[in-house]
Design a protein around this motif. Structure first.
Motif, mmCIF file in Angstrom:
data_model
loop_
_atom_site.group_PDB
_atom_site.id
_atom_site.type_symbol
_atom_site.label_atom_id
_atom_site.label_comp_id
_atom_site.label_asym_id
_atom_site.label_seq_id
_atom_site.Cartn_x
_atom_site.Cartn_y
_atom_site.Cartn_z
ATOM 1 N N THR A 143 13.078 59.604 43.713
ATOM 2 C CA THR A 143 12.863 60.825 44.489
ATOM 3 C C THR A 143 12.136 61.877 43.655
ATOM 4 N N ALA A 144 12.563 62.033 42.415
ATOM 5 C CA ALA A 144 11.921 63.009 41.540
ATOM 6 C C ALA A 144 10.458 62.655 41.307
ATOM 7 N N ALA A 145 10.173 61.369 41.079
ATOM 8 C CA ALA A 145 8.793 60.950 40.848
ATOM 9 C C ALA A 145 7.934 61.180 42.086
ATOM 10 N N ALA A 146 8.540 61.049 43.273
ATOM 11 C CA ALA A 146 7.787 61.219 44.516
ATOM 12 C C ALA A 146 7.515 62.687 44.845
ATOM 13 N N LEU A 147 8.449 63.576 44.486
ATOM 14 C CA LEU A 147 8.363 64.967 44.962
ATOM 15 C C LEU A 147 7.921 65.978 43.917
ATOM 16 N N LEU A 148 8.121 65.670 42.642
ATOM 17 C CA LEU A 148 7.716 66.622 41.615
ATOM 18 C C LEU A 148 6.213 66.524 41.373
ATOM 19 N N SER A 149 5.691 67.428 40.591
ATOM 20 C CA SER A 149 4.258 67.433 40.314
ATOM 21 C C SER A 149 4.023 67.762 38.851
ATOM 22 N N GLY A 150 2.786 67.541 38.403
ATOM 23 C CA GLY A 150 2.409 67.895 37.048
ATOM 24 C C GLY A 150 3.182 67.131 35.999
ATOM 25 N N ASP A 151 3.492 67.799 34.893
ATOM 26 C CA ASP A 151 4.197 67.151 33.784
ATOM 27 C C ASP A 151 5.586 66.671 34.191
ATOM 28 N N ASP A 152 6.239 67.409 35.086
ATOM 29 C CA ASP A 152 7.560 66.981 35.540
ATOM 30 C C ASP A 152 7.479 65.638 36.265
ATOM 31 N N GLN A 153 6.434 65.432 37.020
ATOM 32 C CA GLN A 153 6.286 64.153 37.711
ATOM 33 C C GLN A 153 6.054 63.020 36.721
ATOM 34 N N LEU A 154 5.226 63.249 35.713
ATOM 35 C CA LEU A 154 5.006 62.225 34.696
ATOM 36 C C LEU A 154 6.311 61.897 33.972
ATOM 37 N N THR A 155 7.101 62.923 33.680
ATOM 38 C CA THR A 155 8.402 62.687 33.050
ATOM 39 C C THR A 155 9.314 61.894 33.979
ATOM 40 N N ALA A 156 9.271 62.208 35.265
ATOM 41 C CA ALA A 156 10.099 61.483 36.227
ATOM 42 C C ALA A 156 9.707 60.014 36.280
ATOM 43 N N TYR A 157 8.407 59.720 36.190
ATOM 44 C CA TYR A 157 7.985 58.316 36.156
ATOM 45 C C TYR A 157 8.475 57.628 34.883
ATOM 46 N N GLN A 158 8.485 58.345 33.773
ATOM 47 C CA GLN A 158 9.055 57.776 32.552
ATOM 48 C C GLN A 158 10.519 57.393 32.773
ATOM 49 N N LEU A 159 11.276 58.323 33.356
ATOM 50 C CA LEU A 159 12.702 58.096 33.578
ATOM 51 C C LEU A 159 12.931 56.980 34.592
ATOM 52 N N LEU A 160 12.073 56.900 35.614
ATOM 53 C CA LEU A 160 12.188 55.819 36.588
ATOM 54 C C LEU A 160 11.940 54.473 35.918
ATOM 55 N N ALA A 161 10.898 54.402 35.078
ATOM 56 C CA ALA A 161 10.612 53.152 34.373
ATOM 57 C C ALA A 161 11.778 52.751 33.482
ATOM 58 N N LEU A 162 12.338 53.710 32.763
ATOM 59 C CA LEU A 162 13.457 53.417 31.866
ATOM 60 C C LEU A 162 14.710 53.015 32.642
ATOM 61 N N THR A 163 14.891 53.566 33.847
ATOM 62 C CA THR A 163 16.020 53.152 34.689
ATOM 63 C C THR A 163 15.820 51.736 35.211
ATOM 64 N N LEU A 164 14.599 51.412 35.599
ATOM 65 C CA LEU A 164 14.307 50.045 36.043
ATOM 66 C C LEU A 164 14.496 49.049 34.900
ATOM 67 N N GLU A 165 14.136 49.452 33.686
ATOM 68 C CA GLU A 165 14.420 48.607 32.521
ATOM 69 C C GLU A 165 15.917 48.344 32.401
ATOM 70 N N LEU A 166 16.708 49.385 32.633
ATOM 71 C CA LEU A 166 18.156 49.242 32.539
ATOM 72 C C LEU A 166 18.678 48.290 33.603
ATOM 73 N N ALA A 167 18.099 48.352 34.807
ATOM 74 C CA ALA A 167 18.471 47.399 35.858
ATOM 75 C C ALA A 167 18.139 45.980 35.413
ATOM 76 N N GLU A 168 16.980 45.800 34.792
ATOM 77 C CA GLU A 168 16.584 44.476 34.286
ATOM 78 C C GLU A 168 17.570 43.986 33.234
ATOM 79 N N ALA A 169 17.924 44.852 32.293
ATOM 80 C CA ALA A 169 18.822 44.456 31.217
ATOM 81 C C ALA A 169 20.218 44.108 31.734
ATOM 82 N N ALA A 170 20.718 44.891 32.685
ATOM 83 C CA ALA A 170 22.029 44.609 33.266
ATOM 84 C C ALA A 170 22.013 43.280 34.009
ATOM 85 N N ALA A 171 20.923 42.998 34.724
ATOM 86 C CA ALA A 171 20.815 41.729 35.448
ATOM 87 C C ALA A 171 20.767 40.550 34.482
#
Length: 414
Positions: A143-171
Motif C-alpha cells: 500500500t505504501a509503495a502504491a500511494l506514496l511518492s518521491g523518496d518515500d515511495q522508493l523507500t517503500a519499494y525497498q521495504l516491500l522487497a525486503l518483506t517479500l524476501e522474508l516471505a521467501e525465507a520463511a517458506a
C-alpha cells in the motif's frame, strides 16, 4: 478433561489465528462471554467433545491440539503458509496498486520498524512468528509503495522487497519451495522499482536460494552470477559500503551452494572445482570487510558465514569428513557472534556431516545442540526432521533414547 488447560489452548490458537473473541464466538454461534469464560477456565462444566470438535474445526487444527499443551517450537502450519500464498495472490499485491477503500499508508519509519522486528525474529529462529506476521506486512508495504511518492515511495519499494524476501525465507524453512520461488520473483521485481542496487542484489540472492531449493540449481547459478556481474560496478563504486560488499558476497555464496547441487548431480571434477572457485570469490569480498563479521541487511556476511557455506557445500557433495574439518576450524567466539539461526543452521549441517562420516553419536549430540540454539530449526524444518528419521535407522542403539525424545518433540511417529 482439564478445563483450564483447554481454555488456555483455545486462547493460544485463537490468538495465533488472529481472531478476536467476537469472531470466534460468531463462528461457533456462541456469545463473546461464553468464549471468554471458556478461555478463562470459568465454565462450570467441561466442554463436551462435540464442542471441542467444533472449536478445532473453526481454528483449523487437530482436536489433539486442544488436548495437549502447545509445543515450544511454534512451527508455521499449513494454514499460515496458505495465508501468505493468499496474500501474494491478492489483486493489489500482484499489480502493486491500492484499492479505493484502502487505508492511508503507514509512514515508512513505522514500516521499517515492523520489518526490523520481523527480520530480527527470523534471525532468532522464530520462523512461525515470522510466517504469521508476513501477510499483514506485505499488504501495508505494498500500500505504501502504491500511494506514496518521491523518496518515500522508493523507500517503500525497498521495504516491500525486503518483506517479500522474508516471505521467501520463511517458506524455505517450512519446506514450501514453490511458495518461496513465487515470493522470490516478486522480491526481485519490487527491488528493481526501488532503484537501489543493494536491495536488488539482496533480492537476487534470495531468489537464487529459492531456485536451488526448488530443484533448479543450474538456473540459480546463472541468475546469481548475472546479477553479480550487472550490479557489481554500482555496488563497488567508491570502494563499496559494507552493505554493498555483503550482498555482493552473498550472491557468490548462493551461487557456490547452487553449484554444489549441480556438481553433486554431475559428479564431475570441473563442476566441483567451480563450487570452491565461487566460494573463493565470496571469501575475497569478506576480506574487504576485514575480520569483522557483520550483519548488514541481515546477511550475517563475513569470514565466518563464508566458512559456514563451505561446510554446507561439502555436505551437499557428500564429503562429510571435509565438512567436519572446516567446521572445526571456525573459532568458537566467531560462531557465538552469529545470529541464532546461523548457529543452528551450522550445527544442523555439521550433524549431517557426522552422519555422512558414520559418526552417529556425534551427529545426535550436534543436532541437539542445534535444537538448543533454535528449536524451530530442528523441529519444524522438513529436511532436519528427515535427518532425525535417518539417524533413528542408522544409529542402532547409539543415542536412541535421545533420538526418541527428539522425534517426539518433532512430532514424528514413535
Amino acid at each position: 478433561m482439564d478445563s483450564q488447560g483447554i481454555g488456555r489452548r483455545v486462547a493460544y490458537w485463537r490468538s495465533r489465528r488472529r481472531m478476536t473473541h467476537a469472531t470466534l464466538a460468531s463462528l461457533l454461534e456462541r456469545s463473546v462471554r461464553w468464549v471468554e469464560d471458556l478461555e478463562g477456565g470459568r465454565r462450570q462444566s467441561d466442554p463436551r467433545l462435540s464442542v471441542l470438535e467444533a472449536i478445532a474445526r473453526v481454528l483449523q487444527i487437530e482436536l489433539g491440539a486442544l488436548l495437549a499443551d502447545a509445543p515450544t517450537a511454534q512451527c508455521a502450519d499449513a494454514v499460515e503458509l496458505a495465508q501468505i500464498r493468499a496474500t501474494l495472490q491478492r489483486h493489489d499485491v500482484i499489480t502493486g496498486t491500492a484499492g479505493a477503500d484502502c487505508a492511508d499508508p503507514l509512514p515508512v519509519h513505522v514500516l521499517r520498524a515492523q520489518l526490523v522486528h520481523a527480520r530480527s525474529a527470523f534471525q532468532a529462529g522464530r520462523f512461525g512468528l515470522v510466517s504469521r506476521s508476513v501477510p499483514e506486512l506485505l499488504v501495508t508495504t505494498n500500500t505504501a509503495a502504491a500511494l506514496l511518492s518521491g523518496d518515500d515511495q522508493l523507500t517503500a519499494y525497498q521495504l516491500l522487497a525486503l518483506t517479500l524476501e522474508l516471505a521467501e525465507a520463511a517458506a524455505i524453512k517450512a519446506g514450501d519451495t514453490d511458495l518461496a520461488t513465487v515470493a522470490g520473483h516478486r522480491a526481485v521485481a519490487a527491488a528493481e522499482r526501488s532503484e537501489d542496487p543493494v536491495i536488488m542484489a539482496s533480492s537476487a540472492r534470495h531468489l537464487a536460494d529459492a531456485m536451488t531449493c526448488h530443484g533448479q540449481p543450474e538456473a540459480a547459478v546463472a541468475f546469481a552470477l548475472a546479477a553479480a556481474a550487472r550490479l557489481a560496478p554500482a555496488l563497488l563504486a567508491r570502494g563499496g559500503t559494507p552493505a554493498a560488499t555483503s550482498v555482493l558476497g552473498m550472491l557468490y555464496l548462493k551461487a557456490g551452494l547452487a553449484q554444489a547441487a549441480v556438481a553433486e548431480s554431475l559428479g564431475e571434477t570441473p563442476a566441483v572445482d567451480a563450487v570452491f572457485d565461487l566460494l573463493g570469490e565470496a571469501d575475497g569480498h569478506a576480506s574487504r570487510l576485514g575480520r569483522r563479521d557483520g550483519n548488514e541487511l541481515w546477511t550475517a556476511f563475513g569470514t565466518t558465514n563464508c566458512q559456514l557455506y563451505r561446510v554446507a557445500a561439502h555436505v551437499q557433495l557428500f564429503d562429510g569428513a571435509a565438512a567436519v574439518a572446516v567446521a572445526t576450524e571456525i573459532p568458537p567466539p566467531a560462531t557465538a557472534a552469529l545470529p541464532r539461526e546461523r548457529r543452528a543452521h551450522l550445527w544442523g549441517d555439521l550433524a549431517r556431516a557426522y552422519t555422512q562420516a558414520g559418526r552417529y553419536e556425534d551427529a545426535v549430540t550436534t543436532l541437539l545442540r542445534a535444537e538448543d540454539e533454535a528449536p524451530e530449526e530442528v523441529r519444524c524444518r522438513p529436511r532436519t526432521r528427515l535427518l532425525v528419521e535417518d539417524l533413528r535407522l542408522l544409529a542402532g542403539s547409539s543415542g536412541q533414547g535421545r533420538l526418541r525424545a527428539l522425534a517426539g518433540r518433532c512430532g514424528l511417529p514413535q
